[in-house]
Design a protein around this motif. Structure first.
Motif, short mmCIF file in Angstrom:
data_model
loop_
_atom_site.label_atom_id
_atom_site.label_comp_id
_atom_site.label_asym_id
_atom_site.label_seq_id
_atom_site.Cartn_x
_atom_site.Cartn_y
_atom_site.Cartn_z
N HIS A 118 -3.39 -6.79 1.08
CA HIS A 118 -3.57 -5.43 0.56
C HIS A 118 -4.91 -4.84 1.03
N ARG A 119 -5.97 -5.64 0.95
CA ARG A 119 -7.29 -5.15 1.39
C ARG A 119 -7.29 -4.84 2.88
N LYS A 120 -6.66 -5.69 3.69
CA LYS A 120 -6.60 -5.44 5.14
C LYS A 120 -5.84 -4.15 5.45
N CYS A 164 0.86 -1.20 0.00
CA CYS A 164 0.00 0.00 0.00
C CYS A 164 0.88 1.24 0.00
N LEU A 207 -2.73 -5.11 13.08
CA LEU A 207 -3.20 -5.90 11.94
C LEU A 207 -2.75 -7.35 12.10
N GLU A 243 -7.41 8.17 2.26
CA GLU A 243 -8.19 7.76 1.09
C GLU A 243 -7.84 6.32 0.73
N PRO A 244 -8.83 5.54 0.25
CA PRO A 244 -8.51 4.18 -0.19
C PRO A 244 -7.64 4.22 -1.44
N ASP A 263 -5.34 -1.63 3.37
CA ASP A 263 -6.12 -0.52 2.83
C ASP A 263 -7.26 -0.14 3.79
N GLN A 264 -7.95 -1.14 4.33
CA GLN A 264 -9.03 -0.87 5.29
C GLN A 264 -8.48 -0.22 6.56
N ALA A 265 -7.32 -0.65 7.01
CA ALA A 265 -6.70 -0.03 8.19
C ALA A 265 -6.38 1.43 7.91
N ILE A 279 -7.94 3.38 5.78
CA ILE A 279 -9.22 4.10 5.72
C ILE A 279 -9.68 4.44 7.14
N ARG A 280 -9.52 3.50 8.08
CA ARG A 280 -9.90 3.76 9.47
C ARG A 280 -9.05 4.90 10.07
#
Length: 180
Positions: free
Chosen positions: A99-101, A41, A61, A112-113, A103-105, A107-108
């Motif tokens: 990558h999704r995990k 990321c 994470l 920006e995603p 990215d979500q972290a 965002i929290r």
């Protein structure tokens, strides 16, 4: 401001394999051993409080350590000219999940995603626009198309700070966390 990204670092034997193929395109700026990584990321420039929030989010994470193998080579095209040469890795599923995990972290944390498609790779070289090396790049890609390795684990998630300079970017590991 801190220019940050999250990455995975291949083990020394894999970095040696990559270093062995890094020649044959005269105007390319080949990465050195310290620069070889797989970006999970790209965060970009943030101030210190956000950087601290990023580190805190990453420290909590939980994810399995992806096991991948080198798989071919490719290039990123910028307006019809090669901007970077890379080594591919497969399989993508565990990397995409990580990558999704991440990215979500992010965002929290309030970032920006990621909007670009995620293509797991290890950048080997960068080329300046107008380098005029397309024939050399094509020959290099053909010569190393079958690049492969035994499977290897990517065992740590690393937060890097990127320092841009005239000679390119220098990457400084800020923190690292073991993956399961």
């Amino acid at each position: 401001m801190h220019r940050l990204f999250v990455a995975l670092r291949p083990p020394p034997a894999i970095r040696d394999t990559l270093t062995d193929v890094m020649d044959g395109v005269a105007p390319a700026r080949w990465q050195d051993d310290e620069q070889l990584h797989l970006t999970v990321c790209f965060i970009g420039s943030v101030d210190r409080p956000v950087a601290e929030d990023v580190a805190l989010a990453l420290s909590s994470l939980s994810a399995p350590a992806p096991t991948v193998a080198l798989s071919g080579v490719g290039r990123f095209d910028q307006r019809g000219q090669t901007g970077a040469i890379w080594a591919g890795v497969t399989p993508h599923d565990a990397l995409a999940a990580l990558h999704r995990k991440v990215d979500q972290a992010m965002i929290r944390v309030g970032l920006e995603p990621e909007h670009r498609a995620f293509l797991p790779h290890i950048t080997l070289a960068r080329l300046s626009r107008g380098a005029g090396a397309e024939a050399e790049v094509a020959a290099w890609l053909a010569r190393h198309a079958a690049l492969s390795s035994q499977p290897f684990a990517l065992t740590h998630l690393i937060l890097y700070e990127s320092h841009l300079g005239h000679a390119g970017a220098a990457y400084e590991p800020i923190a690292r966390w073991p993956l399961e």
